[in-house]
Scaffold this motif. Sequence first.
Motif, PDB file in Angstrom:
ATOM      1  N   LYS A 190      34.231  97.560 128.612  1.00 41.86           N
ATOM      2  CA  LYS A 190      34.218  96.153 127.908  1.00 41.86           C
ATOM      3  C   LYS A 190      35.271  95.921 126.434  1.00 41.86           C
ATOM      4  O   LYS A 190      35.640  97.201 125.788  1.00 41.86           O
ATOM      5  CB  LYS A 190      32.651  95.484 126.966  1.00 41.86           C
ATOM      6  N   THR A 191      35.269  95.459 125.619  1.00 39.90           N
ATOM      7  CA  THR A 191      36.237  95.715 123.706  1.00 39.90           C
ATOM      8  C   THR A 191      35.176  93.877 123.152  1.00 39.90           C
ATOM      9  O   THR A 191      35.355  92.873 123.570  1.00 39.90           O
ATOM     10  CB  THR A 191      37.995  95.236 124.333  1.00 39.90           C
ATOM     11  N   ASN A 192      35.344  94.350 121.655  1.00 37.57           N
ATOM     12  CA  ASN A 192      35.642  93.525 120.723  1.00 37.57           C
ATOM     13  C   ASN A 192      36.250  92.727 120.174  1.00 37.57           C
ATOM     14  O   ASN A 192      35.922  91.746 120.114  1.00 37.57           O
ATOM     15  CB  ASN A 192      34.703  94.599 119.970  1.00 37.57           C
ATOM     16  N   ARG A 193      37.896  93.114 120.693  1.00 39.73           N
ATOM     17  CA  ARG A 193      38.748  91.909 121.085  1.00 39.73           C
ATOM     18  C   ARG A 193      38.744  90.781 121.667  1.00 39.73           C
ATOM     19  O   ARG A 193      38.163  90.694 121.946  1.00 39.73           O
ATOM     20  CB  ARG A 193      39.757  92.933 120.986  1.00 39.73           C
ATOM     21  N   PRO A 194      39.509  89.969 121.028  1.00 40.52           N
ATOM     22  CA  PRO A 194      38.966  88.412 121.741  1.00 40.52           C
ATOM     23  C   PRO A 194      40.523  87.917 122.655  1.00 40.52           C
ATOM     24  O   PRO A 194      41.780  88.525 122.513  1.00 40.52           O
ATOM     25  CB  PRO A 194      39.948  87.359 120.221  1.00 40.52           C
ATOM     26  N   VAL A 195      40.272  88.710 123.799  1.00 43.94           N
ATOM     27  CA  VAL A 195      40.360  88.468 125.336  1.00 43.94           C
ATOM     28  C   VAL A 195      40.648  87.497 125.412  1.00 43.94           C
ATOM     29  O   VAL A 195      39.246  87.063 126.227  1.00 43.94           O
ATOM     30  CB  VAL A 195      40.218  89.651 125.615  1.00 43.94           C
ATOM     31  N   GLY A 196      41.166  86.887 126.537  1.00 41.97           N
ATOM     32  CA  GLY A 196      40.684  86.182 127.414  1.00 41.97           C
ATOM     33  C   GLY A 196      40.516  86.591 128.653  1.00 41.97           C
ATOM     34  O   GLY A 196      40.161  88.009 129.702  1.00 41.97           O
ATOM     35  N   PRO A 197      40.540  85.461 129.874  1.00 37.91           N
ATOM     36  CA  PRO A 197      39.902  85.969 131.739  1.00 37.91           C
ATOM     37  C   PRO A 197      41.244  86.518 131.610  1.00 37.91           C
ATOM     38  O   PRO A 197      42.310  86.193 132.016  1.00 37.91           O
ATOM     39  CB  PRO A 197      39.823  84.379 132.306  1.00 37.91           C
ATOM     40  N   ARG A 198      40.482  87.073 132.614  1.00 31.83           N
ATOM     41  CA  ARG A 198      41.274  87.772 133.616  1.00 31.83           C
ATOM     42  C   ARG A 198      41.032  87.922 134.970  1.00 31.83           C
ATOM     43  O   ARG A 198      40.034  88.258 135.380  1.00 31.83           O
ATOM     44  CB  ARG A 198      41.377  89.407 133.596  1.00 31.83           C
ATOM     45  N   ILE A 199      41.965  87.977 135.926  1.00 34.62           N
ATOM     46  CA  ILE A 199      41.720  87.908 137.640  1.00 34.62           C
ATOM     47  C   ILE A 199      42.251  89.586 137.702  1.00 34.62           C
ATOM     48  O   ILE A 199      43.477  89.405 137.908  1.00 34.62           O
ATOM     49  CB  ILE A 199      42.124  86.793 138.538  1.00 34.62           C
ATOM     50  N   SER A 200      41.225  90.377 138.970  1.00 36.78           N
ATOM     51  CA  SER A 200      41.484  91.924 139.270  1.00 36.78           C
ATOM     52  C   SER A 200      42.122  90.951 140.769  1.00 36.78           C
ATOM     53  O   SER A 200      41.423  90.759 141.866  1.00 36.78           O
ATOM     54  CB  SER A 200      41.041  92.553 138.878  1.00 36.78           C
ATOM     55  N   ILE A 201      43.514  90.838 142.102  1.00 36.77           N
ATOM     56  CA  ILE A 201      43.053  92.115 143.298  1.00 36.77           C
ATOM     57  C   ILE A 201      43.366  92.499 143.677  1.00 36.77           C
ATOM     58  O   ILE A 201      44.617  93.099 143.367  1.00 36.77           O
ATOM     59  CB  ILE A 201      43.992  90.153 143.285  1.00 36.77           C
ATOM     60  N   GLN A 202      42.347  93.317 144.179  1.00 30.70           N
ATOM     61  CA  GLN A 202      42.251  94.882 144.641  1.00 30.70           C
ATOM     62  C   GLN A 202      42.510  94.405 146.735  1.00 30.70           C
ATOM     63  O   GLN A 202      41.532  94.153 147.030  1.00 30.70           O
ATOM     64  CB  GLN A 202      40.663  95.329 144.513  1.00 30.70           C
TER      65      GLN A 202
END
Length: 209
Positions: A190-202
């Motif tokens: 987790k991060t408190n920084r303002p980050v946008g969405p991410r998709i991981s494809i495994q």
Amino acid sequence: MAVNLQGSLLDLDDEVSLGDLGSGVHRLPLSRGAWIDLCPGWLRGASTLFEQLVDEVPWYAERRQMYERVVDVPRLLCFYGERDPLPQDILAEARDRLSAHYAEELGERFRTAGLCLYRDGRDSVAWHGDTIGRGRSADTMVAIVSLGSPRTLMLRPRGGGPSIKNLLGPGDLIVMGGSCQRTWEHAIPKTNRPVGPRISIQFRPRGVR
């Protein structure tokens, strides 16, 4: 699904395509027979593919037993088995290209695709190895393509030791191989920084989760 992604200035190509897996791959040996391969920007047009997958994938939430409580899994999921059609043709092409590139070392094909949607910095995955199935006792590979906002993937030796940070940006590829799943652990903290969405494809071989 309403997920807003601010496109990367480094990913201006709308056409989705794959780069070279030859000279573009850099291997980092780890301890106890583990290694990772890194190929930055392997998938071009990552923002376009991100938007397509957000809309087309039937994302679902899971709840899991955690000690004495049942808790929400902090990310959305979708799993595609061997016989399931993938939501975009480029994912099948990526799976086939990875299978061909690693055929000699892996000795089999990548078969399944697991997708995770990290909606913001509160979504994460805890320290773990993919040891459900053959990964618990045998060397294998897990190939991950990252889309969307950059997030840090951490690796550390199982049982303790210094960790390694890998900031995965849009279109980046990381392959964890050798004994990595059983002798090392990985996480998206987790991060408190303002980050946008991410998709991981495994992408995984048969019998590895």
